[in-house]
Design a protein around this motif. Structure first.
Motif, PDB file in Angstrom:
ATOM      1  N   UNK A 224       0.656  -1.091  -0.136  1.00  0.00           N
ATOM      2  CA  UNK A 224       0.327  -0.016   0.124  1.00  0.00           C
ATOM      3  C   UNK A 224       0.990   1.466   0.131  1.00  0.00           C
ATOM      4  N   UNK A 225       0.935   2.458  -0.469  1.00  0.00           N
ATOM      5  CA  UNK A 225       1.512   3.216  -0.764  1.00  0.00           C
ATOM      6  C   UNK A 225       0.070   4.495  -1.092  1.00  0.00           C
ATOM      7  N   UNK A 226       0.344   5.800   0.433  1.00  0.00           N
ATOM      8  CA  UNK A 226      -0.653   6.621   0.372  1.00  0.00           C
ATOM      9  C   UNK A 226       0.164   8.034  -0.364  1.00  0.00           C
ATOM     10  N   UNK A 227      -0.503   8.255  -1.364  1.00  0.00           N
ATOM     11  CA  UNK A 227       0.477   9.350  -1.887  1.00  0.00           C
ATOM     12  C   UNK A 227      -0.463  11.100  -1.183  1.00  0.00           C
ATOM     13  N   UNK A 228      -0.390  11.345   0.077  1.00  0.00           N
ATOM     14  CA  UNK A 228      -0.458  12.246   0.760  1.00  0.00           C
ATOM     15  C   UNK A 228       0.202  13.889  -0.537  1.00  0.00           C
ATOM     16  N   UNK A 229      -1.242  14.459  -1.562  1.00  0.00           N
ATOM     17  CA  UNK A 229      -1.009  15.468  -2.113  1.00  0.00           C
ATOM     18  C   UNK A 229       0.658  15.646  -2.806  1.00  0.00           C
ATOM     19  N   UNK A 230       0.877  14.670  -3.654  1.00  0.00           N
ATOM     20  CA  UNK A 230       2.352  13.660  -3.657  1.00  0.00           C
ATOM     21  C   UNK A 230       2.077  13.549  -5.011  1.00  0.00           C
ATOM     22  N   UNK A 231       1.889  14.900  -6.359  1.00  0.00           N
ATOM     23  CA  UNK A 231       1.685  14.437  -7.744  1.00  0.00           C
ATOM     24  C   UNK A 231       2.600  14.554  -9.261  1.00  0.00           C
ATOM     25  N   UNK A 232       3.245  13.052  -8.424  1.00  0.00           N
ATOM     26  CA  UNK A 232       4.837  13.243  -9.084  1.00  0.00           C
ATOM     27  C   UNK A 232       4.455  12.522 -10.730  1.00  0.00           C
ATOM     28  N   UNK A 233       2.858  12.280 -11.097  1.00  0.00           N
ATOM     29  CA  UNK A 233       2.921  11.830 -12.680  1.00  0.00           C
ATOM     30  C   UNK A 233       2.801  13.495 -13.359  1.00  0.00           C
ATOM     31  N   UNK A 234       2.830  14.259 -13.140  1.00  0.00           N
ATOM     32  CA  UNK A 234       2.664  15.884 -13.226  1.00  0.00           C
ATOM     33  C   UNK A 234       4.525  16.272 -12.983  1.00  0.00           C
ATOM     34  N   UNK A 235       4.443  15.889 -12.148  1.00  0.00           N
ATOM     35  CA  UNK A 235       6.145  17.276 -11.774  1.00  0.00           C
ATOM     36  C   UNK A 235       7.217  16.337 -12.187  1.00  0.00           C
ATOM     37  N   UNK A 236       6.928  14.887 -12.509  1.00  0.00           N
ATOM     38  CA  UNK A 236       8.069  13.840 -12.981  1.00  0.00           C
ATOM     39  C   UNK A 236       8.977  14.159 -11.552  1.00  0.00           C
ATOM     40  N   UNK A 237       9.112  13.841 -10.420  1.00  0.00           N
ATOM     41  CA  UNK A 237       9.673  13.813  -9.750  1.00  0.00           C
ATOM     42  C   UNK A 237      10.831  12.845  -9.461  1.00  0.00           C
ATOM     43  N   UNK A 238      11.760  13.086  -9.639  1.00  0.00           N
ATOM     44  CA  UNK A 238      12.982  11.868  -8.941  1.00  0.00           C
ATOM     45  C   UNK A 238      12.240  11.155 -10.110  1.00  0.00           C
ATOM     46  N   UNK A 239      11.610  10.027 -11.513  1.00  0.00           N
ATOM     47  CA  UNK A 239      11.440   9.808 -12.063  1.00  0.00           C
ATOM     48  C   UNK A 239      10.730   8.497 -11.120  1.00  0.00           C
ATOM     49  N   UNK A 240       9.866   9.164 -10.299  1.00  0.00           N
ATOM     50  CA  UNK A 240       9.362   8.389  -8.901  1.00  0.00           C
ATOM     51  C   UNK A 240       7.760   7.564 -10.012  1.00  0.00           C
ATOM     52  N   UNK A 241       7.544   8.513 -10.440  1.00  0.00           N
ATOM     53  CA  UNK A 241       6.289   7.993 -11.381  1.00  0.00           C
ATOM     54  C   UNK A 241       6.881   5.897 -12.500  1.00  0.00           C
ATOM     55  N   UNK A 242       8.079   6.245 -12.921  1.00  0.00           N
ATOM     56  CA  UNK A 242       8.656   4.935 -13.199  1.00  0.00           C
ATOM     57  C   UNK A 242       8.149   3.663 -12.258  1.00  0.00           C
ATOM     58  N   UNK A 243       9.002   3.642 -10.832  1.00  0.00           N
ATOM     59  CA  UNK A 243       8.686   2.980  -9.905  1.00  0.00           C
ATOM     60  C   UNK A 243       7.506   2.997  -9.881  1.00  0.00           C
ATOM     61  N   UNK A 244       6.556   3.847  -9.626  1.00  0.00           N
ATOM     62  CA  UNK A 244       5.133   4.021  -9.398  1.00  0.00           C
ATOM     63  C   UNK A 244       4.050   3.142 -10.080  1.00  0.00           C
ATOM     64  N   UNK A 245       4.488   3.541 -11.238  1.00  0.00           N
ATOM     65  CA  UNK A 245       3.518   2.738 -12.482  1.00  0.00           C
ATOM     66  C   UNK A 245       4.274   0.735 -12.413  1.00  0.00           C
TER      67      UNK A 245
END
Length: 791
Positions: A224-245
């Motif tokens: 389980x991951x709770x993203x609390x105000x963390x909009x990584x898909x739009x900000x492209x934050x350190x490639x976290x979206x790669x891992x999340x996908x």
């Protein structure tokens, strides 16, 4: 047209026009499969230009991705941008392909509105009226004003502002001007990060150190991951979206807590939980109540590693009923922090709160990852610490698959070293949020307001450098108040600005200098967070017209101040990059960095280090690795905060109604909470001038249909957003993707005032507050009450 106009220092006018006009025929997105077979050939074409070279590089704007972009260079011009081909993918590393911002860089670099020559102001400050001068005149003006102002007011009157469009690499103009100032007496420094300074200041009161992120590969088996105000898909934050996908495909459940149904919620969330801005701690309190009253907390973890959970684990000298259990159960104030208590505050249904708490506490391990938006409220420090308490109660600190606090960089590695910085003789420091006060009246900046190193400031800010930073009169909160100080020439006497474009901030310069893009200078890019790679960003083409790198003209200023040898150490820009790289390589022998000569061939270096879990040693072996808190433990209750006796800084990070929050009396006049988000098409305000990226995401105000109907607003209507600080006009986006009572628009739009001061650009900072947070003295851009009406 003179010969000088025909061929200026750098790229010729012919080349620049050629590059600009070619954009109309260049597709924004390229077929990757055609490029995969031969990365040295232009995608989808047969190479008819053998002189073309394809160079892997990255931008050095203040953007966390540092995406792998491929610049196609021919005849001194970047002819197209592609990205990393399929045949170079590495399963152990993020994909690193360029986002829409990276693919649009060429339109940004080859734009007819780029600044071309050094210019000095001829009208009133802010009018944007300038006349062209020579570089010799420009550097003489800087040197003369530095001498005059330093002799009259002292070195503490000199200030270098935030410069996000140059600070994304290891070698930046703002750093080098600080080097020059330190060599000539020093300057007034600032501390803090506008991005995440409140988190960095608050989390040490829990852990003893600023909570650093784990590496994202440690979350591979997280359920389980709770993203609390963390909009990584739009900000492209350190490639976290790669891992999340990848995690999403492997069955990880995602819950997104956000007032807005963001693109991250759309692409990842199994559940979206909207809540009212600034009420995060009420939701956290109610979750903790459920966890402890239903006996879901990790008792063994709490007993071994924490201080302040119950009355039996409190520090000495604190009266009864100050523990977390006492607060949650209402032992002191008579109010149990139940989901039913939190529902009218947060507008999250009680049963949703109860289930969220149960899911988080019973799923092992689980990661609650808080973005930087929630801590940009004036209650942001409490919100940041609140997430640390939840992680602690559930035993998710220091364990693989868990998460200690807000999203940040890896705590166990510092990549590039940067240029050496001489000692600064000026010891006073202000918060980055104090600079307007320091320019207006230095006596207003006290230790209670954020001053460190002295009891009072010795001087007002009299000379200011803004290197590719549109913070001055765009990203700074409460713009209308700020420009009142900037326009008064009896306060700041000389403002030097560099940029690619005539931004709203650049209009307030006394001397305006044409900046270079990352394609026209040498640098090294490194990712935020867990990208784990370094990329050489070298000079691909000559600067257009008379644009020069900051370092280039700073050497001239240094010569006119008599310190060029000490400033440059005889190095040109490339030699500085080589020096920084080699110093980094020698300081990190375990990483096996290539030599600089080797780097110029392979272009980047990938780190394949073992996974890193924040605070793992502290949890695994607390006797030999205590936390750096006074107790050596995780401090749920902070005696240090308790002794401050400040109602906005509770020793337990719990809910306190925020200034300009939904419970503020001002809500009767301004009933809507305005928040902003960082969009996919620009980094802060950088690339706002790129017409391609303006099409990607049009500046609009999101408003819920219920709020729109009350105000007679229909889709596409121009609306007036207003409060006591300003007015902005923008089209309405009527959508159920925003919680009733909340409105939102993307951050970073350029301020466009008319003759009456009404903004027509959708710039949220005509409405935002300059109030600083109680503990960190940080920013609270996100906490603002407004009303909206049909224009």
């Amino acid at each position: 047209m003179t010969d000088k106009d025909k061929t200026l220092s750098g790229i010729s006018r012919r080349h620049f026009v050629k590059a600009s006009s070619a954009l109309a025929a260049t597709p924004l997105f390229i077929n990757r499969s055609a490029f995969a077979a031969n990365p040295q050939t232009s995608p989808g074409t047969v190479s008819s230009a053998p002189e073309e070279r394809v160079v892997p590089t990255c931008s050095t704007f203040d953007c966390g991705g540092k995406c792998d972009i491929r610049a196609h260079v021919a005849d001194g011009v970047v002819t197209r941008i592609t990205t990393r081909p399929d045949n170079e993918l590495d399963e152990e590393m993020p994909i690193m392909r360029a986002c829409v911002r990276g693919r649009g860089y060429r339109k940004f670099v080859y734009h007819p509105d780029r600044l071309k020559y050094p210019m000095k102001r001829v009208g009133k400050r802010g009018e944007g009226k300038f006349e062209r001068i020579s570089w010799d005149e420009a550097t003489t003006l800087i040197a003369d004003n530095l001498k005059r102002i330093t002799e009259k007011y002292g070195p503490s009157s000199r200030y270098v502002h935030v410069g996000t469009a140059v600070s994304g690499g290891t070698f930046s103009g703002d750093a080098m001007v600080r080097r020059l100032l330190n060599l000539t007496g020093g300057h007034l420094q600032y501390y803090h990060s506008v991005s995440m300074g409140n988190t960095a200041a608050a989390t040490p009161y829990t852990y003893g150190a600023a909570a650093s992120g784990s590496s994202l590969d440690t979350l591979a088996d997280t359920k389980l991951v709770i993203l609390w105000g963390h909009n990584t898909t739009e900000t492209i934050f350190g490639h976290s979206n790669h891992y999340f996908q990848q995690m999403k495909q492997n069955g990880t459940r995602f819950i997104v807590v956000d007032p807005r149904y963001s693109d991250t919620a759309s692409s990842l969330a199994d559940e979206w939980i909207p809540l009212r801005p600034s009420t995060d701690n009420a939701l956290m309190d109610a979750m903790m109540y459920v966890i402890v009253t239903e006996n879901l907390h990790d008792k063994a973890f709490i007993e071994r590693h924490t201080l302040g959970f119950d009355e039996n684990s409190m520090p000495e000298g604190v009266p009864e009923n100050e523990s977390l259990m006492a607060y949650l159960t209402g032992a002191k104030d008579g109010i149990a922090k139940t989901p039913e208590w939190a529902e009218p505050i947060t507008h999250v249904p009680a049963q949703t709160i109860r289930q969220l708490a149960r899911d988080y506490a019973t799923t092992k391990p689980a990661a609650l990852i808080q973005g930087w938006g929630p801590q940009r409220h004036n209650c942001g420090e409490r919100t940041a610490r609140g997430s640390t308490l939840l992680a602690t109660l559930t035993g998710n600190v220091g364990v693989k698959g868990g998460w200690a606090a807000g999203y940040g960089g890896i705590g166990n590695r510092k990549f590039t070293t940067g240029p050496e910085m001489p000692d600064n003789p000026v010891k006073e420091k202000i918060s980055v949020m104090n600079w307007v006060q320091a320019a207006d009246d230095a006596s207003k900046v006290t230790p209670q307001d954020g001053l460190t190193g002295a009891e009072k400031l010795s001087n007002n800010i009299r000379i200011l450098f803004s290197h590719a930073g549109n913070y001055l009169a765009n990203q700074n909160p409460d713009i209308n108040k700020t420009i009142g100080v900037l326009q008064d020439e009896s306060k700041i006497e000389f403002i030097v600005a560099t940029d690619l474009y005539l931004t709203p901030s650049a209009k307030y310069a006394d001397l305006l200098l044409p900046e270079t893009s990352f394609m026209e200078r040498w640098n090294i890019g490194e990712t935020w967070g867990t990208g784990n790679y370094l990329v050489l960003s070298d000079k691909l083409v000559e600067p257009p017209f008379e644009a020069r790198t900051d370092y280039n003209w700073l050497r001239e200023v240094a010569a006119k101040l008599g310190v060029e040898a000490e400033f440059s150490l005889g190095r040109d820009e490339k030699q500085w990059i080589e020096h920084i790289w080699e110093a980094t390589r020698l300081s990190m022998p375990d990483e096996n960095l290539p030599t600089f000569a080797e780097l110029q061939i392979q272009r980047r270096h990938l780190f394949k280090s073992k996974p890193y879990v924040a605070f793992e040693d502290n949890i695994r072996d607390p006797d030999n690795h205590p936390f750096a808190t006074p107790s050596g433990k995780i401090e749920i209750f902070s005696k240090r905060l308790y002794d401050m006796h400040h109602p906005e800084i509770p020793a337990l990070s719990h809910y306190v109604p925020a200034h300009e929050g939904p419970e503020d009396a001002l809500a009767a006049k301004y009933p809507l909470q305005l928040i902003t988000w960082k969009g996919k098409n620009r980094a802060n305000s950088t690339q706002y001038a790129n017409p391609w990226l303006q099409e990607v995401q049009i500046q609009k105000l999101w408003i819920n249909p219920l709020d729109a109907e009350k105000r007679g607003i229909a889709q596409g209507d121009t609306v007036k957003i207003h409060n006591d600080r300003g007015i902005s006009l923008v089209p309405a986006e009527v959508t159920q993707r925003i919680l009733p009572g909340v409105v939102a628009m993307q951050a970073g739009a350029w301020w466009q005032p008319d003759a009456n001061g009404v903004d027509h650009g959708g710039c949220a900072n005509v409405l935002s507050s300059s109030r600083i947070t109680a503990l960190a003295k940080g920013n609270s851009h996100q906490t603002m009450l407004v009303e909206v009406a049909k224009a």
